[in-house]
Design a protein around this motif. Structure first.
Motif, mmCIF file in Angstrom:
data_model
loop_
_atom_site.group_PDB
_atom_site.id
_atom_site.type_symbol
_atom_site.label_atom_id
_atom_site.label_comp_id
_atom_site.label_asym_id
_atom_site.label_seq_id
_atom_site.Cartn_x
_atom_site.Cartn_y
_atom_site.Cartn_z
ATOM 1 N N UNK A 352 0.838 -1.205 0.000
ATOM 2 C CA UNK A 352 0.000 0.000 0.000
ATOM 3 C C UNK A 352 0.868 1.249 0.000
ATOM 4 N N UNK A 353 1.947 1.234 0.790
ATOM 5 C CA UNK A 353 2.844 2.386 0.853
ATOM 6 C C UNK A 353 3.497 2.685 -0.482
ATOM 7 N N UNK A 354 3.850 1.644 -1.226
ATOM 8 C CA UNK A 354 4.442 1.859 -2.552
ATOM 9 C C UNK A 354 3.520 2.676 -3.439
ATOM 10 N N UNK A 355 2.241 2.361 -3.407
ATOM 11 C CA UNK A 355 1.284 3.043 -4.270
ATOM 12 C C UNK A 355 1.060 4.479 -3.805
ATOM 13 N N UNK A 356 0.916 4.665 -2.504
ATOM 14 C CA UNK A 356 0.733 6.016 -1.959
ATOM 15 C C UNK A 356 1.956 6.879 -2.252
ATOM 16 N N UNK A 357 3.129 6.354 -2.014
ATOM 17 C CA UNK A 357 4.360 7.118 -2.232
ATOM 18 C C UNK A 357 4.563 7.429 -3.712
ATOM 19 N N UNK A 501 -12.008 7.604 5.088
ATOM 20 C CA UNK A 501 -10.925 8.559 4.795
ATOM 21 C C UNK A 501 -11.017 9.852 5.597
ATOM 22 N N UNK A 502 -12.232 10.399 5.772
ATOM 23 C CA UNK A 502 -12.346 11.666 6.483
ATOM 24 C C UNK A 502 -11.991 11.505 7.958
ATOM 25 N N UNK A 503 -12.350 10.369 8.552
ATOM 26 C CA UNK A 503 -12.008 10.106 9.953
ATOM 27 C C UNK A 503 -10.490 9.966 10.110
ATOM 28 N N UNK A 504 -9.881 9.266 9.180
ATOM 29 C CA UNK A 504 -8.428 9.078 9.219
ATOM 30 C C UNK A 504 -7.709 10.417 9.083
ATOM 31 N N UNK A 556 0.650 14.510 4.650
ATOM 32 C CA UNK A 556 0.724 15.110 3.317
ATOM 33 C C UNK A 556 0.631 14.049 2.220
ATOM 34 N N UNK A 557 1.291 12.915 2.426
ATOM 35 C CA UNK A 557 1.166 11.817 1.465
ATOM 36 C C UNK A 557 -0.295 11.394 1.319
ATOM 37 N N UNK A 558 -0.983 11.286 2.446
ATOM 38 C CA UNK A 558 -2.394 10.884 2.416
ATOM 39 C C UNK A 558 -3.253 11.930 1.720
ATOM 40 N N UNK A 559 -2.956 13.187 1.953
ATOM 41 C CA UNK A 559 -3.679 14.271 1.282
ATOM 42 C C UNK A 559 -3.542 14.151 -0.234
ATOM 43 N N UNK A 560 -2.315 13.951 -0.712
ATOM 44 C CA UNK A 560 -2.087 13.825 -2.154
ATOM 45 C C UNK A 560 -2.772 12.575 -2.706
ATOM 46 N N UNK A 561 -2.811 11.505 -1.910
ATOM 47 C CA UNK A 561 -3.438 10.270 -2.394
ATOM 48 C C UNK A 561 -4.953 10.417 -2.479
ATOM 49 N N UNK A 562 -5.540 11.148 -1.564
ATOM 50 C CA UNK A 562 -6.985 11.394 -1.654
ATOM 51 C C UNK A 562 -7.331 12.183 -2.912
ATOM 52 N N UNK A 563 -6.487 13.143 -3.275
ATOM 53 C CA UNK A 563 -6.693 13.881 -4.525
ATOM 54 C C UNK A 563 -6.656 12.916 -5.704
ATOM 55 N N UNK A 564 -5.727 11.953 -5.654
ATOM 56 C CA UNK A 564 -5.605 10.957 -6.718
ATOM 57 C C UNK A 564 -6.846 10.064 -6.773
ATOM 58 N N UNK A 565 -7.338 9.633 -5.624
ATOM 59 C CA UNK A 565 -8.528 8.775 -5.593
ATOM 60 C C UNK A 565 -9.711 9.470 -6.254
ATOM 61 N N UNK A 566 -9.826 10.761 -6.023
ATOM 62 C CA UNK A 566 -10.943 11.511 -6.597
ATOM 63 C C UNK A 566 -10.811 11.696 -8.102
ATOM 64 N N UNK A 577 -8.526 1.499 -4.058
ATOM 65 C CA UNK A 577 -7.646 2.593 -3.639
ATOM 66 C C UNK A 577 -7.996 3.068 -2.233
ATOM 67 N N UNK A 578 -9.262 3.052 -1.888
ATOM 68 C CA UNK A 578 -9.658 3.432 -0.528
ATOM 69 C C UNK A 578 -9.145 2.408 0.486
ATOM 70 N N UNK A 579 -9.119 1.134 0.089
ATOM 71 C CA UNK A 579 -8.544 0.110 0.967
ATOM 72 C C UNK A 579 -7.039 0.308 1.120
ATOM 73 N N UNK A 580 -6.375 0.663 0.020
ATOM 74 C CA UNK A 580 -4.942 0.969 0.067
ATOM 75 C C UNK A 580 -4.687 2.152 0.997
ATOM 76 N N UNK A 581 -5.490 3.188 0.830
ATOM 77 C CA UNK A 581 -5.391 4.384 1.678
ATOM 78 C C UNK A 581 -5.535 4.007 3.153
ATOM 79 N N UNK A 582 -6.565 3.229 3.468
ATOM 80 C CA UNK A 582 -6.841 2.882 4.865
ATOM 81 C C UNK A 582 -5.715 2.055 5.465
ATOM 82 N N UNK A 583 -5.232 1.046 4.737
ATOM 83 C CA UNK A 583 -4.190 0.190 5.297
ATOM 84 C C UNK A 583 -2.910 0.976 5.548
#
Length: 682
Positions: A352-357, A501-504, A556-566, A577-583
């Motif tokens: 999951x980290x590979x994809x987020x990064x 995602x919003x809770x995280x 910040x990584x999570x912020x950028x990934x949420x933009x990507x998910x959208x 992708x939401x599962x990747x984000x959460x893990x």
């Protein structure tokens, strides 16, 4: 989709058929068609020339060095490989660095040293009289190295001891190393190859006044005999634990005279009579400008470090999907080890980290490169100053956290493949060892995190005074509502809520504000106790400022990934992708549980239980998609060069071939008669 070929049938099909999404669509979303085509061109170019053969397992150190040089020189023949060192305002630069690193990191680093830390520094800091050095380096008419770090000083560059004293009677600079601690060290390509160096030294005028660190271009070896210049002492640093294609060297100077023109004089100069003339009045700005090229490399280091984990996680997950151990019943049908929760916990958070990064680094590298092009072209953005400060904080935190994360992931990948992962032909050991230097070059990580936390601490008074904080990259926008966030408590009552995602994001934002407040208060208490800011900052790192930096960049990584998910409307892709984000988010968040309770954001035992259960839920959600997710980020088989990670999944066939065809693997040793004590009696 013609852009991407199907994988060959084999043992991995069982998991590929379980995937909940189309891996080809996600790969195009992540990489874009241009990058996929570009990566294919890179592999095609590398495969087309025998000189690029990656097999050098039996080479001596000398042969490795020569092979690395020949490979580097051959790169210029192929247009697809030029982007390794180009300034391209797209994610292609990051993609090029990763592909070339996965193929041969020593070659990539040599090329980067030649261009990024020699030729480009001369272009940035020199004037017209120096540009021929950069041109000659590009054409291999000379070989350059970068000589800043000394045996006794690395991060504290202002205290470097090498001196360059101007002698107005001869109009020369006298370069001198007063002791061994002043010896330049770790200079890539200095050990055996470099003829010239960009040298960092304290500039003294004839009146013995020191004007601080300046840069010089100096010849260190004769270009005809390749022997050290008179007054220059050079030694190779020998075998390292990785990247042995790079000849790191030690350089010392014994009153070595160089012409006055050796000074890279874009920002300052010395007259013939020895008068120092600054072209930038503020010495801090002058020094900062000279280091700008170095700091911008930190994002590239993050991309290079990620390249190793992309390779490692591909090998480990594919192997785990094929390797079977134990049966849950009497059926004798063994389970793939990927089915075991412990194996999932060791690998899937790093997948999951590979994809987020990858998403975050594509954005940061692209934006930073575009900004540099605008500055060089004379068309900077109106908020250039604010962007520069913020991207410096992001890049230092990014380089530190990501390389640590990738290091830990690579170690898990090696161990998760057990004994087979210890084989050289698995390539996991090479990835781990070659990546290790990323923790310390371009700034040692524990030093770098302090640069980010010091900047963040300067923002706390603005939070208290409710002043607006400008954040072009949106990394500290959260602080504009910091006091309100600090009053919040966790109200989660279910796993489903904990994974939202919003809770995280809300939890990470609270952590940033809490750790900033705690760090600022700790610093003020230390200041009252010790009376000086240096000790106050030093005693504020463990449990406070360092954690602040880590949480800041994770958010910040999570912020950028949420933009990507959208950016996608595909329901299946968005779900995975939401599962990747959460893990990824919860795996890192679990390490900060103490702060969540200490700051009273978590208010019951239920919250830590829900956090742990959510991590397990996220792993279970990703498990069947793991092989398909690896297919999205996997390097080409040619770049992997691993018996365990090939895309066909034929682990045992590749192992058999490697073992039975390996050089000397089935021969009697030359010293066979020495094996037994009584051999002579037989």
């Amino acid at each position: 989709m013609e852009l991407l070929d199907d994988f060959p049938p084999g043992p991995l099909d069982a998991y590929r058929k379980k995937a909940s999404f189309d891996w080809k669509q996600l790969k195009v979303l992540l990489d874009t068609e241009d990058i996929i085509i570009f990566k294919n061109e890179v592999v095609k170019a590398l495969q087309s020339d025998p000189v690029f053969d990656p097999h050098d397992d039996d080479f001596s150190l000398d042969e490795i060095r020569r092979d690395t040089l020949l490979k580097e020189k051959s790169l210029d023949k192929y247009e697809a490989l030029y982007l390794v060192n180009s300034l391209d305002g797209t994610p292609k630069l990051s993609a090029a660095l990763q592909s070339m690193t996965q193929w041969n990191p020593s070659v990539t680093l040599r090329e980067g040293l030649k261009t990024g830390l020699f030729a480009n520094v001369i272009r940035a800091l020199g004037t017209e009289q120096h540009q021929h050095y950069a041109h000659m380096a590009d054409n291999y008419e000379l070989l350059g190295c970068f000589a800043m770090t000394e045996i006794g000083h690395g991060s504290n560059t202002k205290m470097l001891q090498t001196r360059a004293t101007y002698d107005k009677t001869t109009r020369t600079f006298v370069i001198h190393s007063p002791n061994f601690e002043a010896a330049k060290c770790w200079s890539g390509m200095a050990g055996q190859c470099a003829t010239h160096a960009v040298l960092y030294a304290q500039l003294y005028t004839s009146d013995e006044v020191c004007h601080g660190i300046h840069q010089f271009v100096v010849e260190i070896r004769d270009t005809k005999s390749h022997l050290p210049s008179p007054g220059v002492i050079i030694a190779d640093m020998g075998h390292k634990i990785g990247l042995n294609g790079i000849d790191n060297g030690v350089i010392m100077f014994d009153n070595y005279r160089v012409p006055k023109s050796a000074l890279l004089n874009k920002h300052c100069d010395v007259t013939d009579d020895g008068v120092y003339i600054p072209k930038m009045k503020d010495p801090k700005k002058r020094f900062g400008s000279s280091l700008y090229a170095i700091t911008s490399n930190r994002l590239n280091v993050s991309s290079i470090s990620l390249a190793f984990l992309l390779k490692g996680i591909t090998i480990a997950v594919r192997y785990s999907a094929v390797r079977k151990q134990f049966s849950p019943d009497d059926s004798n049908e063994e389970l793939p080890i990927l089915e075991y929760q412990l194996q999932q916990y060791r690998l899937l958070p790093y997948l999951a980290g590979c994809i987020v990064h990858q998403v975050a680094l594509y954005f940061l590298t692209s934006d930073n490169t575009a900004t540099l092009i605008e500055i060089v072209s004379g068309n900077p953005r109106p908020d250039e100053h604010e962007r520069g400060i913020e991207i410096h904080a992001i890049s230092t935190a990014c380089k530190s956290f990501s390389s640590w994360f990738h290091r830990d992931g690579l170690q898990e990948c090696r161990e998760a493949c057990a004994g087979h992962g210890y084989l050289k032909v698995a390539r996991l050991g090479d990835c781990r060892n070659d990546n290790d230097v990323n923790m310390t070059y371009e700034g040692e990580n524990n030093v770098l995190v302090q640069q980010t936390s010091n900047w963040l601490l300067k923002l706390w008074p603005m939070v208290l005074n409710k002043e607006h904080i400008t954040s072009p990259y949106e990394s500290v926008s959260v602080l504009n509502k910091g006091l309100t966030i600090l009053s919040l408590k966790c109200k989660v009552t279910s796993i489903e809520e904990m994974m939202r995602p919003d809770v995280i994001i809300n939890t990470y934002q609270w952590l940033i504000c809490h750790l900033l407040k705690s760090s600022a208060e700790k610093y003020q208490n230390n200041l009252k106790q010790h009376g000086d800011s240096f000790r106050a900052r030093n005693d504020n790192q463990i449990f406070y400022a360092k954690d602040l930096t880590l949480v800041y960049i994770q958010h910040y990584f999570l912020h950028r990934f949420l933009v990507f998910i959208e950016s996608t409307n595909d329901v299946a892709i968005k779900r995975v992708l939401e599962n990747v984000f959460a893990l990824y988010a919860l795996f890192n968040l679990e390490k900060h549980v103490a702060h969540l309770y200490k700051g009273a954001y978590f208010v019951s035992d239920l919250h830590s239980t829900l956090l742990h259960d959510s991590i397990l839920r996220a792993m279970a959600a990703i498990k069947d998609d793991a092989v398909a997710l690896v297919d999205v980020i996997a390097p080409h088989d040619y770049l992997l060069n691993s018996v365990l990670g090939n895309s066909d999944g034929q682990v045992y066939q590749h192992l058999q071939r490697a073992i039975f065809t390996g050089k000397n693997n089935m021969t009697r040793p030359t010293w066979w008669q020495e094996i037994m004590h009584n051999q002579s009696k037989l």
